[in-house]
Design a protein around this motif. Structure first.
Motif, PDB file in Angstrom:
ATOM      1  N   CYS B  20       0.961  -1.185   0.204  1.00 15.11           N
ATOM      2  CA  CYS B  20      -0.042  -0.141   0.161  1.00 15.11           C
ATOM      3  C   CYS B  20       0.791   1.234  -0.105  1.00 15.11           C
ATOM      4  CB  CYS B  20      -0.897  -0.070   1.177  1.00 15.11           C
ATOM      5  SG  CYS B  20      -1.998   1.439   1.268  1.00 15.11           S
ATOM      6  N   PRO B  21       0.565   2.147  -0.499  1.00 17.16           N
ATOM      7  CA  PRO B  21       1.370   3.458  -0.842  1.00 17.16           C
ATOM      8  C   PRO B  21       0.729   4.457   0.538  1.00 17.16           C
ATOM      9  CG  PRO B  21      -0.397   3.575  -2.467  1.00 17.16           C
ATOM     10  CD  PRO B  21      -0.475   2.420  -1.902  1.00 17.16           C
ATOM     11  N   LEU B  22       0.100   4.122   1.313  1.00 16.76           N
ATOM     12  CA  LEU B  22      -0.414   4.857   2.517  1.00 16.76           C
ATOM     13  C   LEU B  22       0.333   4.205   3.497  1.00 16.76           C
ATOM     14  CD1 LEU B  22      -1.921   6.217   0.335  1.00 16.76           C
ATOM     15  CD2 LEU B  22      -3.781   6.416   1.953  1.00 16.76           C
ATOM     16  N   HIS B  23       0.263   4.738   4.952  1.00 16.99           N
ATOM     17  CA  HIS B  23       0.708   4.301   6.040  1.00 16.99           C
ATOM     18  C   HIS B  23      -0.164   4.491   7.398  1.00 16.99           C
ATOM     19  CE1 HIS B  23       4.657   4.020   3.843  1.00 16.99           C
ATOM     20  NE2 HIS B  23       4.201   5.099   3.278  1.00 16.99           N
ATOM     21  N   CYS B  24      -1.324   4.259   6.924  1.00 17.41           N
ATOM     22  CA  CYS B  24      -2.313   4.534   8.087  1.00 17.41           C
ATOM     23  C   CYS B  24      -2.044   3.914   9.415  1.00 17.41           C
ATOM     24  CB  CYS B  24      -3.795   4.329   7.787  1.00 17.41           C
ATOM     25  SG  CYS B  24      -4.274   4.899   5.932  1.00 17.41           S
ATOM     26  N   ASP B 125      -3.354  14.129   5.018  1.00 22.15           N
ATOM     27  CA  ASP B 125      -1.974  13.286   4.534  1.00 22.15           C
ATOM     28  C   ASP B 125      -1.156  13.184   5.749  1.00 22.15           C
ATOM     29  OD1 ASP B 125      -2.978  13.938   2.145  1.00 22.15           O
ATOM     30  OD2 ASP B 125      -1.735  15.845   1.660  1.00 22.15           O
ATOM     31  N   GLN B 126      -1.132  14.022   7.022  1.00 18.80           N
ATOM     32  CA  GLN B 126      -0.387  13.432   8.068  1.00 18.80           C
ATOM     33  C   GLN B 126      -0.735  12.229   8.581  1.00 18.80           C
ATOM     34  OE1 GLN B 126      -1.125  16.590  10.800  1.00 18.80           O
ATOM     35  NE2 GLN B 126       0.983  16.985  11.193  1.00 18.80           N
ATOM     36  N   ILE B 127      -1.986  11.889   8.498  1.00 14.23           N
ATOM     37  CA  ILE B 127      -2.636  10.535   8.898  1.00 14.23           C
ATOM     38  C   ILE B 127      -2.178   9.315   7.995  1.00 14.23           C
ATOM     39  CG2 ILE B 127      -4.705   9.231   9.444  1.00 14.23           C
ATOM     40  CD1 ILE B 127      -6.012  11.720  10.343  1.00 14.23           C
ATOM     41  N   ALA B 128      -2.508   9.791   6.679  1.00 19.97           N
ATOM     42  CA  ALA B 128      -1.954   8.851   5.700  1.00 19.97           C
ATOM     43  C   ALA B 128      -0.436   8.577   5.745  1.00 19.97           C
ATOM     44  CB  ALA B 128      -2.684   9.113   4.395  1.00 19.97           C
ATOM     45  N   ALA B 132      -1.951  12.248  -0.299  1.00 18.45           N
ATOM     46  CA  ALA B 132      -2.989  11.409  -0.690  1.00 18.45           C
ATOM     47  C   ALA B 132      -4.428  11.930  -0.977  1.00 18.45           C
ATOM     48  CB  ALA B 132      -3.080  10.081   0.144  1.00 18.45           C
ATOM     49  N   HIS B 133      -4.513  13.086  -0.061  1.00 15.82           N
ATOM     50  CA  HIS B 133      -5.978  13.518   0.050  1.00 15.82           C
ATOM     51  C   HIS B 133      -6.505  14.034  -1.338  1.00 15.82           C
ATOM     52  CE1 HIS B 133      -9.390  14.760   2.180  1.00 15.82           C
ATOM     53  NE2 HIS B 133      -9.413  16.118   1.679  1.00 15.82           N
ATOM     54  N   SER B 134      -5.541  14.918  -1.882  1.00 16.73           N
ATOM     55  CA  SER B 134      -6.170  15.615  -3.169  1.00 16.73           C
ATOM     56  C   SER B 134      -6.446  14.519  -4.441  1.00 16.73           C
ATOM     57  CB  SER B 134      -5.309  16.577  -3.700  1.00 16.73           C
ATOM     58  OG  SER B 134      -3.980  16.005  -4.056  1.00 16.73           O
TER      59      SER B 134
END
Ligand SMILES: C[S@@+](CC[C@H](N)C(=O)[O-])C[C@H]1O[C@@H](n2cnc3c(N)ncnc32)[C@H](O)[C@@H]1O
Ligand code: SF4
Ligand code: SF4
Lengths: 85, 378
Positions: B20-24, B125-128, B132-134
């Motif tokens: 996954c590209p995110l890091h939640c 974006d801080q959480i992810a 990512a948000h936009s």
């Protein structure tokens, strides 16, 4: 009830051979409509109103009243399966 | 439990990859993320889909990790749709271009569930842990333009709970048909970050009337589903509608689980599609039979008037919090072990909330690599 019913966007009606029954598929889950509801749903194409649907059903089943169709549709609307156009 | 009639499964969660590209930090994926080399091949997934449909599965949720990272996703969607399944894509939205979506829709994709981390880009974006948000806003527009129904999913926790009203507005602007505001379930990375994620009672109390009013206001336009914070409840959630009752999960490496979190139950003899047919796993395996029906229940569940409503709660939570997967979910006020949950709530810091441990791959190291952010300290 206003207008002409159709399946909500994202809802699909198909026949499941595993369970030998019609199934309604939608994002939140699966419903198994009974034979009456399935017959009504097959006619929910967004171009027939309750009276017309009942009329078509009377060609296949005896004694279908407009009110029966309206009742089925009201239940399906609360389950978010059909909407009115 | 031979006294239970086992029905065929309705749904399958296909976790195509853990990448996954995110890091939640709230991610429910396990701490031990499956490596790419262990993932099922395309041919193996196609067999899984065939076997699942044959078994009775009607809904396939393509999830992960980020399912769009699998180049064979289009092929898998085609197969699932051709088999007659309702195909749902559960995605972070990164990589969902108009062209890719149009292709997936052609192949039979029926629905997209898009996750959002917060109401504004900075916090999201801080959480992810990524920009990512936009890109999610763009992804939502792409789904709308394709004419597909859209569900937006937000996992709620201490660092975004105060944004509930703004999140509802955002989902409306995104054109969602459905918004899931789901308080964090404490599995995987979320369990690890529990102290930073646990909302305060004040946050929960403030959110409730906002959600109620919005649900009324938007009735018929956008459905809002609010999933409560179960640690604060008196009774547990009716987890999975019962163990091995309706759903199964296939993990990236082919492990077959009665629920996505079940790999935490270390006492469970987990089966794999590489070594046993899916049908046998559903009907005959020890793991799927372990907590089916009511035969496994002990007091107080065994004789409780609510056991047909909540099935004794969540087995994974029972195991994580009491060490015994057959115990009553300790969230339940009737559980003798409810004090365990009360102690966790009592120990929640008022201030100085710990930093998030961001989700990252476990690369044969004792400790997962850490990236720190202050998003947890709001
Ligand atoms: C694990 S994610 C995988 C798909 C994709 N990466 C995404 O986040 O949308 C699947 C879904 O579970 C949600 N989720 C993740 N962690 C969760 C948690 N701890 N509790 C509840 N829902 C969670 C996500 O928001 C997403 O809708
Ligand atoms: S919840 Fe976040 S980290 Fe977990 S798989 Fe989804 S996008 Fe990735
Ligand atoms: S005792 Fe068991 S069945 Fe009764 S409410 Fe609690 S968890 Fe549910």
């Amino acid at each position: 009830m206003p207008g002409k019913p159709r399946l909500r966007r994202g809802v699909r009606l198909t026949f499941d051979r595993t369970r030998d029954t019609h199934v309604l598929l939608f994002p939140e889950g699966v419903l198994m409509p009974n034979a009456t509801a399935a017959a009504v749903l097959e006619l929910c194409d967004g171009s027939s109103d309750v009276g017309e649907i009942a009329e078509k059903l009377r060609a296949r089943f005896r004694g279908v009243r407009d009110q029966d169709v309206a009742d089925v549709l009201a239940r399906l609307e609360t389950r978010r399966v059909v909407e009115w156009t | 439990m031979n006294d239970v009639t086992v029905e065929p499964p309705l749904g399958m969660l296909a976790e195509l990859t853990h990448r996954c590209p995110l890091h939640c930090p709230y991610c429910s994926n396990p701490l031990e993320l499956a490596a790419k080399r262990d993932e099922l091949t395309t041919a193996e997934w196609l067999d899984v889909l065939d076997a699942a449909r044959d078994l009775g599965v009607l809904q396939v949720h393509m999830s992960g990790g980020e399912p769009l990272l699998r180049p064979d996703l289009p092929e898998l969607v085609t197969r699932a749709a051709d088999l007659g399944c309702y195909v749902n894509l559960v995605t972070s939205g990164l990589g969902l271009t108009a062209a890719r979506l149009a292709d997936l829709v052609d192949r039979g994709l029926a629905h997209v569930q898009l996750s959002v981390q917060a109401a504004d880009a900075t916090r999201a974006d801080q959480i992810a842990g990524a920009k990512a948000h936009s890109r999610k806003i763009d992804a939502a527009a792409v789904v709308r333009e394709a004419g597909l129904p859209l569900s937006v999913n937000v996992v709620l926790h201490r660092a975004n709970h105060d944004q509930v009203a703004a999140l509802i507005d955002l989902a409306e602007r995104m054109g969602a048909d459905r918004l899931e505001l789901a308080n964090t379930q404490y599995y995987g990375w979320a369990l690890r970050n529990r102290a930073a994620l646990m909302p305060t009672p004040e946050q929960l109390a403030a959110a409730e009337p906002i959600v109620r009013a919005a649900t009324e206001r938007l009735r018929g336009r956008m459905e809002i589903v609010y999933v409560v914070a179960d640690y604060y409840e008196r009774f547990p959630k009716p987890c999975m509608y019962g163990w091995g009752a309706r759903q199964l999960t296939v993990a990236p490496n082919g492990d077959v689980l009665p629920c996505p979190a079940a790999s935490v139950i270390t006492t469970l003899p987990v089966e794999n599609v590489r070594t046993r047919p899916l049908r046998e796993i559903w009907y005959d395996s020890v793991s799927f039979g372990a907590f089916r029906g009511e035969g496994w229940m002990r007091d107080p569940c065994r004789t409780c008037d609510r056991r047909a409503l909540d099935y004794g709660g969540c087995r994974c939570q029972a195991f994580m919090l009491t060490g015994d997967a057959a115990a009553t979910d300790p969230v339940c006020s009737r559980s003798p072990q409810r004090p365990v949950v009360d102690a966790i709530l009592a120990a929640q810091p008022e201030a100085d909330v710990p930093d998030f441990v961001m989700r990252a791959p476990t690369v044969a190291r004792a400790e997962p690599s850490r990236t720190q952010t202050r998003a947890g300290s709001r």
